[in-house]
Scaffold this motif. Structure first.
Motif, short mmCIF file in Angstrom:
data_model
loop_
_atom_site.label_atom_id
_atom_site.label_comp_id
_atom_site.label_asym_id
_atom_site.label_seq_id
_atom_site.Cartn_x
_atom_site.Cartn_y
_atom_site.Cartn_z
N SER A 60 -40.11 53.98 91.60
CA SER A 60 -38.74 54.27 91.15
C SER A 60 -38.42 55.75 91.37
N LYS A 61 -39.40 56.62 91.16
CA LYS A 61 -39.17 58.06 91.39
C LYS A 61 -38.93 58.34 92.87
N MET A 62 -39.72 57.70 93.73
CA MET A 62 -39.58 57.90 95.17
C MET A 62 -38.22 57.41 95.66
N ILE A 63 -37.79 56.25 95.20
CA ILE A 63 -36.48 55.72 95.63
C ILE A 63 -35.36 56.60 95.11
N GLU A 64 -35.45 57.01 93.87
CA GLU A 64 -34.41 57.86 93.29
C GLU A 64 -34.33 59.19 94.02
N LYS A 65 -35.48 59.76 94.33
CA LYS A 65 -35.52 61.04 95.03
C LYS A 65 -34.90 60.92 96.41
N MET A 90 -31.42 57.69 86.47
CA MET A 90 -31.78 56.81 87.57
C MET A 90 -30.85 55.61 87.59
N ASN A 91 -30.67 55.07 88.78
CA ASN A 91 -29.81 53.90 88.85
C ASN A 91 -30.62 52.62 88.67
N ILE A 92 -29.91 51.54 88.45
CA ILE A 92 -30.54 50.27 88.11
C ILE A 92 -31.38 49.71 89.25
N LEU A 93 -30.95 49.92 90.49
CA LEU A 93 -31.69 49.37 91.62
C LEU A 93 -33.04 50.04 91.80
N SER A 94 -33.09 51.36 91.66
CA SER A 94 -34.38 52.04 91.79
C SER A 94 -35.30 51.66 90.62
N SER A 95 -34.72 51.46 89.45
CA SER A 95 -35.52 51.03 88.29
C SER A 95 -36.10 49.63 88.52
N LEU A 96 -35.26 48.70 88.99
CA LEU A 96 -35.73 47.33 89.23
C LEU A 96 -36.73 47.27 90.38
N ALA A 97 -36.50 48.08 91.43
CA ALA A 97 -37.45 48.10 92.54
C ALA A 97 -38.80 48.63 92.07
N GLY A 98 -38.78 49.67 91.27
CA GLY A 98 -40.03 50.17 90.70
C GLY A 98 -40.69 49.14 89.82
N GLY A 99 -39.90 48.46 89.01
CA GLY A 99 -40.43 47.41 88.14
C GLY A 99 -41.07 46.28 88.93
N SER A 154 -34.82 60.64 83.12
CA SER A 154 -35.10 61.58 84.21
C SER A 154 -36.20 61.05 85.13
N SER A 155 -35.98 61.20 86.44
CA SER A 155 -37.00 60.75 87.39
C SER A 155 -38.25 61.63 87.33
N ARG A 156 -38.13 62.83 86.78
CA ARG A 156 -39.31 63.71 86.67
C ARG A 156 -40.36 63.12 85.76
#
Length: 158
Positions: A140-145, A1-10, A82-84
Motif C-alpha cells: 500500500s505504501k509503494m502504490i501510494e508513493k 491514502m486512497n481506498i484502492l492502494s489500501s485494498l491492493a495492499g490488503g 499516513s503512508s509513512r
C-alpha cells in the motif's frame, strides 16, 4: 491514502498469508493449518443456519474465499492514515491477527489444534500473519508513493 492502494495492499497481505499456509503445510507437519480452521468456521456457520454442511472440497473453497476476503479487508487498514507509518501499522495488524489466531479459537468455538498443535505451530502462525501485515503495508505504501506527485521544487537564489 486512497481506498484502492489500501485494498491492493490488503489483498497482497492476504495472499501472502494464504500462500505461506498452502506452501508450508505440504513440507512441514507442524505447520499451521489455517485452511482447516477456516473449514471449521464455515461448517459451524452452515450448522448455525440449519443448512446441510457441504463436502470437504466445497468447505475448503468457501473457507479460502472467506479467508481471502476477510484478510484483505483487515489488512487494508494498513493504508489508513499516513503512508509513512503503513509498515508499522501492517506489523501491528499482522502481530495482533496472528496472536488472535493462536489464542482465540476455543473461545470462538473453533478447534484450536490447527494453530496450536505445537509451540512451533504457534510461532509459525504468528509469523504468517506478521509477514502478511508487513507485505500489506509495503504494497500500500509503494502504490501510494507511486501515485503521489512529486513536490514541485523551485529554484531561488534567496
Amino acid at each position: 491514502m486512497n481506498i484502492l492502494s489500501s485494498l491492493a495492499g490488503g489483498l497482497a497481505g492476504a495472499l501472502a498469508v494464504t500462500l505461506l499456509n498452502e506452501a508450508l503445510k505440504k513440507i512441514d507437519p507442524n505447520a499451521p493449518r489455517m485452511d482447516r480452521m477456516g473449514m471449521d468456521a464455515v461448517s459451524k456457520g452452515f450448522r448455525a443456519v440449519h443448512k446441510p454442511v457441504p463436502s470437504d472440497h466445497k468447505l475448503y473453497r468457501y473457507g479460502m474465499l472467506g479467508d481471502l476476503v476477510a484478510n484483505t479487508l483487515y489488512f487494508s487498514f494498513t493504508g489508513k492514515g499516513s503512508s509513512r507509518k503503513s509498515l508499522f501499522r501492517g506489523g501491528l495488524l499482522g502481530l495482533s491477527s496472528g496472536m488472535g489466531a493462536v489464542f482465540t479459537p476455543e473461545y470462538l468455538g473453533l478447534d484450536p489444534e490447527p494453530s496450536n498443535r505445537t509451540t512451533k505451530t504457534q510461532v509459525m502462525t504468528v509469523a504468517y500473519y506478521l509477514i502478511g501485515g508487513l507485505v500489506a503495508g509495503a504494497v500500500s505504501k509503494m502504490i501510494e508513493k507511486k501515485n503521489t506527485p512529486a513536490p514541485v521544487r523551485r529554484f531561488s537564489v534567496f
